[in-house]
Design a protein around this motif. Structure first.
Motif, PDB file in Angstrom:
ATOM      1  N   ALA A 111       0.656  -1.201   0.022  1.00 19.63           N
ATOM      2  CA  ALA A 111      -0.018   0.051   0.192  1.00 19.63           C
ATOM      3  C   ALA A 111       0.932   1.240   0.008  1.00 19.63           C
ATOM      4  N   GLN A 112       1.963   1.173   0.725  1.00 19.11           N
ATOM      5  CA  GLN A 112       3.034   2.434   0.765  1.00 19.11           C
ATOM      6  C   GLN A 112       3.218   2.633  -0.815  1.00 19.11           C
ATOM      7  N   THR A 113       3.766   1.488  -1.634  1.00 17.01           N
ATOM      8  CA  THR A 113       4.098   1.986  -3.039  1.00 17.01           C
ATOM      9  C   THR A 113       3.039   2.348  -3.905  1.00 17.01           C
ATOM     10  N   ALA A 114       1.718   1.866  -3.621  1.00 19.72           N
ATOM     11  CA  ALA A 114       0.590   2.283  -4.228  1.00 19.72           C
ATOM     12  C   ALA A 114       0.435   3.882  -3.934  1.00 19.72           C
ATOM     13  N   ALA A 115       0.165   4.330  -2.544  1.00 20.50           N
ATOM     14  CA  ALA A 115       0.057   5.772  -2.157  1.00 20.50           C
ATOM     15  C   ALA A 115       1.208   6.387  -2.700  1.00 20.50           C
ATOM     16  N   THR A 116       2.216   6.150  -2.663  1.00 19.44           N
ATOM     17  CA  THR A 116       3.313   6.890  -3.180  1.00 19.44           C
ATOM     18  C   THR A 116       3.043   7.281  -4.781  1.00 19.44           C
ATOM     19  N   THR A 117       2.795   6.137  -5.646  1.00 23.56           N
ATOM     20  CA  THR A 117       2.433   6.472  -6.815  1.00 23.56           C
ATOM     21  C   THR A 117       1.301   7.330  -6.975  1.00 23.56           C
ATOM     22  N   ALA A 118       0.255   7.186  -6.097  1.00 19.94           N
ATOM     23  CA  ALA A 118      -1.114   8.156  -6.266  1.00 19.94           C
ATOM     24  C   ALA A 118      -0.621   9.580  -5.922  1.00 19.94           C
ATOM     25  N   ARG A 122      -9.332   6.896  -8.458  1.00 20.66           N
ATOM     26  CA  ARG A 122      -9.799   5.635  -9.214  1.00 20.66           C
ATOM     27  C   ARG A 122      -8.358   4.727  -9.314  1.00 20.66           C
ATOM     28  N   GLU A 123      -7.344   5.407  -9.324  1.00 18.47           N
ATOM     29  CA  GLU A 123      -6.173   4.683  -9.706  1.00 18.47           C
ATOM     30  C   GLU A 123      -5.736   3.755  -8.238  1.00 18.47           C
ATOM     31  N   VAL A 124      -5.926   4.405  -7.235  1.00 20.18           N
ATOM     32  CA  VAL A 124      -6.128   3.414  -6.049  1.00 20.18           C
ATOM     33  C   VAL A 124      -7.037   2.458  -5.944  1.00 20.18           C
ATOM     34  N   ALA A 125      -8.217   2.700  -6.316  1.00 18.22           N
ATOM     35  CA  ALA A 125      -9.320   1.443  -6.507  1.00 18.22           C
ATOM     36  C   ALA A 125      -8.973   0.401  -7.362  1.00 18.22           C
ATOM     37  N   ALA A 126      -8.379   0.864  -8.541  1.00 24.75           N
ATOM     38  CA  ALA A 126      -7.899  -0.171  -9.525  1.00 24.75           C
ATOM     39  C   ALA A 126      -6.594  -0.980  -8.899  1.00 24.75           C
ATOM     40  N   ALA A 185      -9.685  -0.049   2.648  1.00 25.09           N
ATOM     41  CA  ALA A 185      -8.094  -0.347   2.251  1.00 25.09           C
ATOM     42  C   ALA A 185      -7.870   0.969   1.000  1.00 25.09           C
ATOM     43  N   VAL A 186      -8.889   1.103   0.130  1.00 21.54           N
ATOM     44  CA  VAL A 186      -8.761   2.193  -0.667  1.00 21.54           C
ATOM     45  C   VAL A 186      -8.776   3.405  -0.042  1.00 21.54           C
ATOM     46  N   ASN A 187      -9.653   3.723   0.852  1.00 13.35           N
ATOM     47  CA  ASN A 187      -9.697   5.123   1.465  1.00 13.35           C
ATOM     48  C   ASN A 187      -8.333   5.327   2.329  1.00 13.35           C
ATOM     49  N   ARG A 188      -7.903   4.200   2.929  1.00 16.98           N
ATOM     50  CA  ARG A 188      -6.791   4.483   3.770  1.00 16.98           C
ATOM     51  C   ARG A 188      -5.532   5.045   2.778  1.00 16.98           C
ATOM     52  N   THR A 189      -5.371   4.054   1.940  1.00 13.75           N
ATOM     53  CA  THR A 189      -4.303   4.291   0.892  1.00 13.75           C
ATOM     54  C   THR A 189      -4.553   5.849   0.277  1.00 13.75           C
ATOM     55  N   PHE A 190      -5.656   6.030  -0.152  1.00 13.37           N
ATOM     56  CA  PHE A 190      -5.854   7.366  -0.813  1.00 13.37           C
ATOM     57  C   PHE A 190      -5.547   8.520  -0.300  1.00 13.37           C
TER      58      PHE A 190
END
Length: 284
Positions: free
Chosen positions: A11-18, A44-48, A239-244
């Protein structure tokens, strides 16, 4: 560079990308509508990402209903309200065994997830008492930044909760899944997602708040609460909301971004807006 200390590694990687994607889109935005579109695209990117992660997995937390990745991109509708059990949830205990007579999982060892559910079940019961609610339904009301008040999620107990359990088992069986060991016994209590029209209104207000170029930590905390009050899919929205929100906080506020409480989802579902939205002041 990973700037997200509150999330698992993936999730860190996804959050950094977002975060990086959001910063790039915001830099190119020329008006409020384009800023809102930038925020929505990052969401939407995080949801995907969350769906793709689910598609690669085959397990769930605890025992229970079979895992389905497709649920991570299936919208919640008026006929498919999400009901999440709080209070003692035996399947979350390590080594718990199914007890057919009580329709609960018994034994095993408590886990942090189990303890959190118990604690928030107790908090919900205290709210029923403190607010003088004698019936089975506690309605959370959500105050939007523009002054509107919208019906948020509900907390349901007693006979109404038992009826929900029966209905959920029937719904799961209708999908062709085995509901014979679904935990419907004990003294159930559930949270229930808002009506889709209300959820859409809450979600839009959250994105509009996050698109404000002058957003403050307090306004950000309100937007975060709104997002957790408006889950978008049958599975994975937490998880989407946390990361986003961690990604958006890093992009919009940098080091001033509110920390992410580990139990942010349950805070927002159970404690009410005044308490949950102010959690950023006392994150521990």
């Amino acid at each position: 560079m990973d700037v997200i200390p509150y999330l698992p590694a993936d999730a860190q990687t996804a959050a950094t990308t977002a975060r990086d994607s959001l910063l790039k889109r915001l830099a190119a935005a020329r008006n409020p509508a384009e800023r809102q579109a930038a925020v929505r695209a990052a969401y939407r990117e995080v949801a995907a990402w969350r769906y793709e992660l689910a598609a690669r997995s085959t397990t769930r937390l605890g025992a229970g209903i079979a895992y389905s990745a497709e649920r991570f991109r299936t919208p919640i509708t008026a006929n498919t309200t999400n009901f999440d059990r709080i209070g003692p949830v035996g399947r979350l205990r390590d080594g718990a065994k199914w007890d057919a007579s009580s329709r609960t999982y018994r034994g095993g060892k408590a886990t942090p997830a189990y303890d959190a559910m118990v604690a928030y079940g107790e908090a919900a019961a205290l709210r029923f008492a403190a607010e003088g609610i004698e019936g089975d339904v506690l309605q959370n009301w959500v105050d939007l930044p523009d002054g509107r008040r919208v019906a948020g999620n509900r907390i349901i107990r007693g006979e109404a909760a038992r009826a929900i359990g029966t209905g959920l088992a029937a719904r799961i069986a209708a999908r062709g899944l085995d509901a014979s060991q679904m935990e419907t016994g004990g003294e159930p209590m559930y949270t229930a997602t808002p009506a889709p029209t209300d959820s859409d209104t809450i979600f839009a207000a959250a994105l509009e708040t996050l698109a404000d170029p002058d957003i403050t930590p307090g306004a950000f905390a309100t937007a975060r609460y709104l997002l957790f009050q408006a889950p978008q899919t049958k599975k994975g929205s937490d998880a989407v909301n946390r990361t986003f929100t961690v990604a958006a906080g890093a992009a919009l506020l940098g080091q001033s971004a509110p920390a992410l409480p580990a139990d942010i989802d349950l805070r927002c579902y159970v404690l009410g807006q005044d308490v949950a939205a102010a959690a950023y002041l006392n994150n521990h």
